[in-house]
Design a protein around this motif. Structure first.
Motif, PDB file in Angstrom:
ATOM      1  N   LEU A   5       0.824  -1.197   0.000  1.00 33.81           N
ATOM      2  CA  LEU A   5       0.000   0.000   0.000  1.00 33.81           C
ATOM      3  C   LEU A   5       0.864   1.257   0.000  1.00 33.81           C
ATOM      4  CD1 LEU A   5      -2.882   1.100   0.072  1.00 33.81           C
ATOM      5  CD2 LEU A   5      -2.792   0.978   2.559  1.00 33.81           C
ATOM      6  N   ALA A   6       1.928   1.263   0.764  1.00 34.04           N
ATOM      7  CA  ALA A   6       2.839   2.414   0.818  1.00 34.04           C
ATOM      8  C   ALA A   6       3.514   2.612  -0.540  1.00 34.04           C
ATOM      9  CB  ALA A   6       3.872   2.217   1.920  1.00 34.04           C
ATOM     10  N   ALA A   7       3.903   1.520  -1.188  1.00 29.50           N
ATOM     11  CA  ALA A   7       4.538   1.609  -2.507  1.00 29.50           C
ATOM     12  C   ALA A   7       3.547   2.162  -3.538  1.00 29.50           C
ATOM     13  CB  ALA A   7       5.042   0.240  -2.928  1.00 29.50           C
ATOM     14  N   ALA A   8       2.307   1.723  -3.493  1.00 23.32           N
ATOM     15  CA  ALA A   8       1.296   2.205  -4.424  1.00 23.32           C
ATOM     16  C   ALA A   8       1.050   3.700  -4.236  1.00 23.32           C
ATOM     17  CB  ALA A   8      -0.011   1.434  -4.242  1.00 23.32           C
ATOM     18  N   VAL A   9       0.985   4.151  -2.987  1.00 24.33           N
ATOM     19  CA  VAL A   9       0.792   5.575  -2.698  1.00 24.33           C
ATOM     20  C   VAL A   9       1.988   6.371  -3.208  1.00 24.33           C
ATOM     21  CG1 VAL A   9       0.645   7.276  -0.822  1.00 24.33           C
ATOM     22  CG2 VAL A   9      -0.784   5.239  -0.774  1.00 24.33           C
ATOM     23  N   ALA A  10       3.191   5.849  -3.041  1.00 26.91           N
ATOM     24  CA  ALA A  10       4.395   6.545  -3.509  1.00 26.91           C
ATOM     25  C   ALA A  10       4.394   6.659  -5.035  1.00 26.91           C
ATOM     26  CB  ALA A  10       5.642   5.812  -3.022  1.00 26.91           C
ATOM     27  N   VAL A  11       4.040   5.593  -5.736  1.00 26.02           N
ATOM     28  CA  VAL A  11       3.993   5.615  -7.202  1.00 26.02           C
ATOM     29  C   VAL A  11       2.932   6.618  -7.670  1.00 26.02           C
ATOM     30  CG1 VAL A  11       3.398   4.248  -9.248  1.00 26.02           C
ATOM     31  CG2 VAL A  11       4.922   3.294  -7.512  1.00 26.02           C
ATOM     32  N   LEU A  12       1.763   6.596  -7.038  1.00 20.64           N
ATOM     33  CA  LEU A  12       0.700   7.539  -7.407  1.00 20.64           C
ATOM     34  C   LEU A  12       1.115   8.987  -7.158  1.00 20.64           C
ATOM     35  CD1 LEU A  12      -2.571   5.730  -6.270  1.00 20.64           C
ATOM     36  CD2 LEU A  12      -1.845   6.249  -8.600  1.00 20.64           C
ATOM     37  N   ALA A  13       1.847   9.234  -6.091  1.00 19.67           N
ATOM     38  CA  ALA A  13       2.313  10.585  -5.781  1.00 19.67           C
ATOM     39  C   ALA A  13       3.297  11.065  -6.860  1.00 19.67           C
ATOM     40  CB  ALA A  13       2.967  10.617  -4.406  1.00 19.67           C
ATOM     41  N   VAL A  14       4.188  10.194  -7.294  1.00 24.73           N
ATOM     42  CA  VAL A  14       5.153  10.552  -8.335  1.00 24.73           C
ATOM     43  C   VAL A  14       4.427  10.817  -9.665  1.00 24.73           C
ATOM     44  CG1 VAL A  14       7.086   9.676  -9.724  1.00 24.73           C
ATOM     45  CG2 VAL A  14       7.088   9.375  -7.247  1.00 24.73           C
ATOM     46  N   VAL A  15       3.493   9.965 -10.038  1.00 26.09           N
ATOM     47  CA  VAL A  15       2.749  10.124 -11.287  1.00 26.09           C
ATOM     48  C   VAL A  15       1.924  11.410 -11.256  1.00 26.09           C
ATOM     49  CG1 VAL A  15       0.896   9.128 -12.709  1.00 26.09           C
ATOM     50  CG2 VAL A  15       2.729   7.675 -11.844  1.00 26.09           C
ATOM     51  N   THR A  16       1.277  11.694 -10.121  1.00 27.58           N
ATOM     52  CA  THR A  16       0.486  12.924  -9.988  1.00 27.58           C
ATOM     53  C   THR A  16       1.374  14.152 -10.100  1.00 27.58           C
ATOM     54  OG1 THR A  16      -1.128  11.778  -8.591  1.00 27.58           O
ATOM     55  CG2 THR A  16      -1.099  14.192  -8.476  1.00 27.58           C
ATOM     56  N   GLY A  17       2.520  14.125  -9.452  1.00 32.21           N
ATOM     57  CA  GLY A  17       3.467  15.245  -9.542  1.00 32.21           C
ATOM     58  C   GLY A  17       3.934  15.453 -10.976  1.00 32.21           C
ATOM     59  N   LEU A  18       4.247  14.389 -11.687  1.00 29.32           N
ATOM     60  CA  LEU A  18       4.671  14.479 -13.077  1.00 29.32           C
ATOM     61  C   LEU A  18       3.552  15.056 -13.952  1.00 29.32           C
ATOM     62  CD1 LEU A  18       6.792  13.882 -15.248  1.00 29.32           C
ATOM     63  CD2 LEU A  18       5.822  11.594 -15.452  1.00 29.32           C
ATOM     64  N   ASN A  19       2.318  14.615 -13.722  1.00 28.68           N
ATOM     65  CA  ASN A  19       1.183  15.150 -14.470  1.00 28.68           C
ATOM     66  C   ASN A  19       1.016  16.659 -14.240  1.00 28.68           C
ATOM     67  OD1 ASN A  19       0.300  12.953 -15.929  1.00 28.68           O
ATOM     68  ND2 ASN A  19      -1.014  12.188 -14.278  1.00 28.68           N
ATOM     69  N   LEU A  20       1.193  17.104 -13.002  1.00 29.86           N
ATOM     70  CA  LEU A  20       1.083  18.533 -12.719  1.00 29.86           C
ATOM     71  C   LEU A  20       2.175  19.331 -13.429  1.00 29.86           C
ATOM     72  CD1 LEU A  20       0.097  18.602  -8.939  1.00 29.86           C
ATOM     73  CD2 LEU A  20      -1.229  19.438 -10.877  1.00 29.86           C
ATOM     74  N   VAL A  21       3.390  18.826 -13.435  1.00 29.70           N
ATOM     75  CA  VAL A  21       4.493  19.508 -14.118  1.00 29.70           C
ATOM     76  C   VAL A  21       4.195  19.614 -15.618  1.00 29.70           C
ATOM     77  CG1 VAL A  21       6.933  19.285 -14.779  1.00 29.70           C
ATOM     78  CG2 VAL A  21       6.244  18.908 -12.406  1.00 29.70           C
ATOM     79  N   LEU A  22       3.721  18.530 -16.211  1.00 31.12           N
ATOM     80  CA  LEU A  22       3.389  18.549 -17.636  1.00 31.12           C
ATOM     81  C   LEU A  22       2.220  19.490 -17.924  1.00 31.12           C
ATOM     82  CD1 LEU A  22       3.790  14.761 -18.515  1.00 31.12           C
ATOM     83  CD2 LEU A  22       5.309  16.643 -19.139  1.00 31.12           C
ATOM     84  N   LEU A  23       1.219  19.510 -17.072  1.00 26.29           N
ATOM     85  CA  LEU A  23       0.080  20.399 -17.250  1.00 26.29           C
ATOM     86  C   LEU A  23       0.527  21.859 -17.247  1.00 26.29           C
ATOM     87  CD1 LEU A  23      -2.991  20.907 -17.428  1.00 26.29           C
ATOM     88  CD2 LEU A  23      -3.003  20.909 -14.921  1.00 26.29           C
ATOM     89  N   PHE A  24       1.369  22.240 -16.302  1.00 21.81           N
ATOM     90  CA  PHE A  24       1.852  23.620 -16.258  1.00 21.81           C
ATOM     91  C   PHE A  24       2.717  23.959 -17.474  1.00 21.81           C
ATOM     92  CE2 PHE A  24       1.121  23.219 -11.523  1.00 21.81           C
ATOM     93  CZ  PHE A  24      -0.001  24.042 -11.537  1.00 21.81           C
ATOM     94  N   ALA A  25       3.457  23.000 -17.979  1.00 18.25           N
ATOM     95  CA  ALA A  25       4.256  23.227 -19.183  1.00 18.25           C
ATOM     96  C   ALA A  25       3.360  23.476 -20.392  1.00 18.25           C
ATOM     97  CB  ALA A  25       5.179  22.029 -19.438  1.00 18.25           C
TER      98      ALA A  25
END
Length: 179
Positions: A5-25
């Protein structure tokens, strides 16, 4: 189980952060492109003196219209279904013809078989040759990239001699008709 569960939350946090960076770009890129282009594209007319390019299209009367048939002293009207200024210029032409039917060509930029297009084609009967063409088709390109309507032209020597939005703009004076 807690580790998975902790690994899944960490992966989702990284993917969400990457999506936000791409959205702002993407937003930044859209803003710079919009600033470079301006707020709205400017509707332009073909350039006077431009050479008429090569095209061949079937007219509504089953004859063929080509760049070679657009000769000296021809009046060419590029109109579109649903265009109020187009309707105004067609009505003005019907009321006071600006050239003889054999020296007039109407290109209707619309969808073949669409009710609005067919209605416009019917309204042009007897005013000159009429052909339906696609908005980004060969006729528009041949006439120096017609993209706004109405576009009215007078031709001389395979070139656009005059261009405008009204008959007066192209020096097309009313001709007497024999009835």
């Amino acid at each position: 189980m807690v580790g998975v569960l902790a690994a899944a939350v960490a992966v989702l946090a990284v993917v969400t952060g990457l999506n936000l960076v791409l959205l702002f770009a993407v937003i930044r890129k859209l803003r710079t492109t919009e600033a470079r282009l301006g707020t709205a594209p400017v509707a332009t007319l073909p350039k006077q003196g431009s050479e008429i390019g090569s095209f061949l299209i079937a007219a509504e009367d089953d004859s063929m219209i080509s760049d070679a048939s657009i000769g000296d002293g021809m009046t060419v009207a590029c109109v579109m279904p649903g265009c109020a200024p187009c309707k105004t210029q067609i009505a003005a032409f019907r009321e006071r013809p600006r050239s003889a039917p054999e020296k007039t060509v109407f290109f209707v930029f619309g969808g073949q078989g669409e009710p609005e297009t067919e209605e416009l084609v019917t309204s042009l009967a007897g005013l000159g040759q009429v052909a339906v063409t696609q908005t980004a088709g060969a006729v528009g390109v041949a006439l120096d990239d017609v993209t706004s309507f109405p576009t009215l032209l007078r031709t001389e020597g395979g070139r656009i001699a005059a261009v405008g939005r009204t008959w007066e703009d192209i020096g097309a004076v009313a001709v007497a008709t024999v009835r």
